[in-house]
Design an enzyme around this catalytic site. Sequence first.
Site, PDB file in Angstrom:
ATOM      1  N   THR A  16      71.919  -6.716  53.685  1.00  0.00           N
ATOM      2  CA  THR A  16      71.606  -8.150  53.667  1.00  0.00           C
ATOM      3  C   THR A  16      70.200  -8.425  54.197  1.00  0.00           C
ATOM      4  O   THR A  16      69.667  -9.509  54.001  1.00  0.00           O
ATOM      5  CB  THR A  16      72.620  -8.947  54.531  1.00  0.00           C
ATOM      6  OG1 THR A  16      72.627  -8.375  55.843  1.00  0.00           O
ATOM      7  CG2 THR A  16      74.006  -8.907  53.930  1.00  0.00           C
ATOM      8  N   ILE A  19      65.492  -2.893  55.709  1.00  0.00           N
ATOM      9  CA  ILE A  19      65.261  -1.776  54.786  1.00  0.00           C
ATOM     10  C   ILE A  19      66.320  -1.768  53.685  1.00  0.00           C
ATOM     11  O   ILE A  19      66.018  -1.550  52.505  1.00  0.00           O
ATOM     12  CB  ILE A  19      65.260  -0.448  55.585  1.00  0.00           C
ATOM     13  CG1 ILE A  19      64.043  -0.410  56.522  1.00  0.00           C
ATOM     14  CG2 ILE A  19      65.268   0.764  54.650  1.00  0.00           C
ATOM     15  CD1 ILE A  19      64.040   0.743  57.528  1.00  0.00           C
ATOM     16  N   GLY A  20      67.573  -2.054  54.049  1.00  0.00           N
ATOM     17  CA  GLY A  20      68.659  -2.065  53.066  1.00  0.00           C
ATOM     18  C   GLY A  20      68.417  -3.097  51.968  1.00  0.00           C
ATOM     19  O   GLY A  20      68.663  -2.823  50.784  1.00  0.00           O
ATOM     20  N   TYR A 154      71.006   6.943  69.915  1.00  0.00           N
ATOM     21  CA  TYR A 154      70.548   6.632  68.558  1.00  0.00           C
ATOM     22  C   TYR A 154      69.965   7.889  67.905  1.00  0.00           C
ATOM     23  O   TYR A 154      70.319   8.246  66.784  1.00  0.00           O
ATOM     24  CB  TYR A 154      69.494   5.521  68.621  1.00  0.00           C
ATOM     25  CG  TYR A 154      68.816   5.216  67.302  1.00  0.00           C
ATOM     26  CD1 TYR A 154      69.505   4.561  66.288  1.00  0.00           C
ATOM     27  CD2 TYR A 154      67.484   5.588  67.067  1.00  0.00           C
ATOM     28  CE1 TYR A 154      68.889   4.280  65.071  1.00  0.00           C
ATOM     29  CE2 TYR A 154      66.867   5.311  65.867  1.00  0.00           C
ATOM     30  CZ  TYR A 154      67.568   4.651  64.865  1.00  0.00           C
ATOM     31  OH  TYR A 154      66.954   4.379  63.660  1.00  0.00           O
TER      32      TYR A 154
HETATM   33  P1  NAD Z   1      68.524  -4.153  60.379  1.00  0.00           P
HETATM   34  O1  NAD Z   1      69.205  -4.323  61.683  1.00  0.00           O
HETATM   35  O2  NAD Z   1      67.388  -5.056  60.024  1.00  0.00           O
HETATM   36  O3  NAD Z   1      69.588  -4.224  59.208  1.00  0.00           O
HETATM   37  C1  NAD Z   1      70.779  -3.502  59.308  1.00  0.00           C
HETATM   38  C2  NAD Z   1      71.745  -4.052  58.312  1.00  0.00           C
HETATM   39  O4  NAD Z   1      72.990  -3.375  58.518  1.00  0.00           O
HETATM   40  C3  NAD Z   1      72.020  -5.537  58.481  1.00  0.00           C
HETATM   41  O5  NAD Z   1      72.116  -6.085  57.176  1.00  0.00           O
HETATM   42  C4  NAD Z   1      73.368  -5.549  59.215  1.00  0.00           C
HETATM   43  O6  NAD Z   1      74.119  -6.715  58.937  1.00  0.00           O
HETATM   44  C5  NAD Z   1      74.015  -4.333  58.604  1.00  0.00           C
HETATM   45  N1  NAD Z   1      75.091  -3.732  59.364  1.00  0.00           N
HETATM   46  C6  NAD Z   1      75.076  -3.291  60.652  1.00  0.00           C
HETATM   47  N2  NAD Z   1      76.281  -2.801  60.985  1.00  0.00           N
HETATM   48  C7  NAD Z   1      77.059  -2.927  59.873  1.00  0.00           C
HETATM   49  C8  NAD Z   1      78.406  -2.618  59.568  1.00  0.00           C
HETATM   50  N3  NAD Z   1      79.176  -2.072  60.501  1.00  0.00           N
HETATM   51  N4  NAD Z   1      78.878  -2.873  58.313  1.00  0.00           N
HETATM   52  C9  NAD Z   1      78.087  -3.438  57.387  1.00  0.00           C
HETATM   53  N5  NAD Z   1      76.804  -3.769  57.621  1.00  0.00           N
HETATM   54  C10 NAD Z   1      76.312  -3.528  58.843  1.00  0.00           C
HETATM   55  O7  NAD Z   1      68.097  -2.632  60.292  1.00  0.00           O
HETATM   56  P2  NAD Z   1      66.840  -1.926  59.620  1.00  0.00           P
HETATM   57  O8  NAD Z   1      65.735  -1.915  60.614  1.00  0.00           O
HETATM   58  O9  NAD Z   1      66.597  -2.437  58.252  1.00  0.00           O
HETATM   59  O10 NAD Z   1      67.418  -0.429  59.558  1.00  0.00           O
HETATM   60  C11 NAD Z   1      68.130   0.083  58.451  1.00  0.00           C
HETATM   61  C12 NAD Z   1      68.308   1.575  58.654  1.00  0.00           C
HETATM   62  O11 NAD Z   1      67.038   2.194  58.796  1.00  0.00           O
HETATM   63  C13 NAD Z   1      69.096   1.926  59.913  1.00  0.00           C
HETATM   64  O12 NAD Z   1      69.946   3.010  59.668  1.00  0.00           O
HETATM   65  C14 NAD Z   1      68.010   2.298  60.904  1.00  0.00           C
HETATM   66  O13 NAD Z   1      68.474   3.190  61.890  1.00  0.00           O
HETATM   67  C15 NAD Z   1      66.987   2.942  59.987  1.00  0.00           C
HETATM   68  N6  NAD Z   1      65.630   2.944  60.525  1.00  0.00           N
HETATM   69  C16 NAD Z   1      64.986   1.779  60.841  1.00  0.00           C
HETATM   70  C17 NAD Z   1      63.676   1.835  61.337  1.00  0.00           C
HETATM   71  C18 NAD Z   1      62.909   0.579  61.681  1.00  0.00           C
HETATM   72  O14 NAD Z   1      61.795   0.672  62.188  1.00  0.00           O
HETATM   73  N7  NAD Z   1      63.418  -0.612  61.367  1.00  0.00           N
HETATM   74  C19 NAD Z   1      63.058   3.070  61.523  1.00  0.00           C
HETATM   75  C20 NAD Z   1      63.737   4.229  61.195  1.00  0.00           C
HETATM   76  C21 NAD Z   1      65.029   4.152  60.684  1.00  0.00           C
END
Ligand code: NAD
Length: 264
Positions: A16, A19-20, A154
Amino acid sequence: MLIDLKDRTALVTGSTQGIGAAIAAGLARAGARVGLNGRREDSTAAAAARLTSEVPGARIIPVAADLSTEEGAAAAVSALPDVDILVNNLGIFGSRPALEIDDAEWRRYFEVNVLAGIRLTRAYLPGMMARGFGRVQFIASDSAVAIPAEMIHYGMTKTSLLAVSRGFAKEAAGTGVTVNSVLAGPTHTGGVEDFVYELVDRDLPWEEAQRAFMREHRPQSLLQRLIEPEEIANMVVYLSSPQASATTGGALRVDGGYVDSILP
Ligand code: NAD
């Protein structure tokens, strides 16, 4: 390279926002039918509507379910029984001193960040293998190999994803299904701007602020700016494509050179 995914169905967990959401948009632009997932009906429907207006002709299936639970995974599988491209993106993060992370917190991180992806892979991999095509990806992080002292719970989950994806790639060997992990680096997602402005001069415009932040607080980055979510999505879309057929069991980096290593 023209990537055409119009005969494929994808599920992007936690899509939502962040990155997703960028991955869901990238896959939709390449023509895939995309299962867009969030935990709440309203936010999932709103994100699906945003994506449909952003990508004309996008075929989006909202999948509202907490995928860190068995019930949530079962609901997703019944909404989308045949998935060709599974992107295990959802993840939680937060900092806590190592000695203060209790058993419950260790378990929660494992269940949300690791087990959720394993469970969906177990559900979808057999169908992919039977059909002779499939793509599974786990969104890991630079923290998988450069464990941050302030969030080792993490980091542990992201290291685990490298093992899990390599292992499932072996399970799928020779079937036309590939399994990989993508190591994302520091990315410009929601909340990051506030975080940056807590650490650098609030009067700086964003472009300069993020460069100052990277210079002072993330000096290992060769990119010297935050990564845009679309830049992660580009790798995921490529890995999802038929063109990426010879890349499996790998850990691909989109980290802006953050991890100081020649090998992945
Ligand atoms: P974010 O928090 O912006 O988005 C995470 C999404 O996951 C949200 O839409 C949230 O509603 C959803 N979510 C969380 N728990 C959930 C569940 N139990 N069921 C369904 N949906 C769920 O996160 P992001 O920063 O976009 O990160 C996405 C991925 O990338 C993660 O795995 C994170 O560890 C990884 N990541 C992020 C970064 C960064 O800098 N943002 C860096 C490296 C890796």
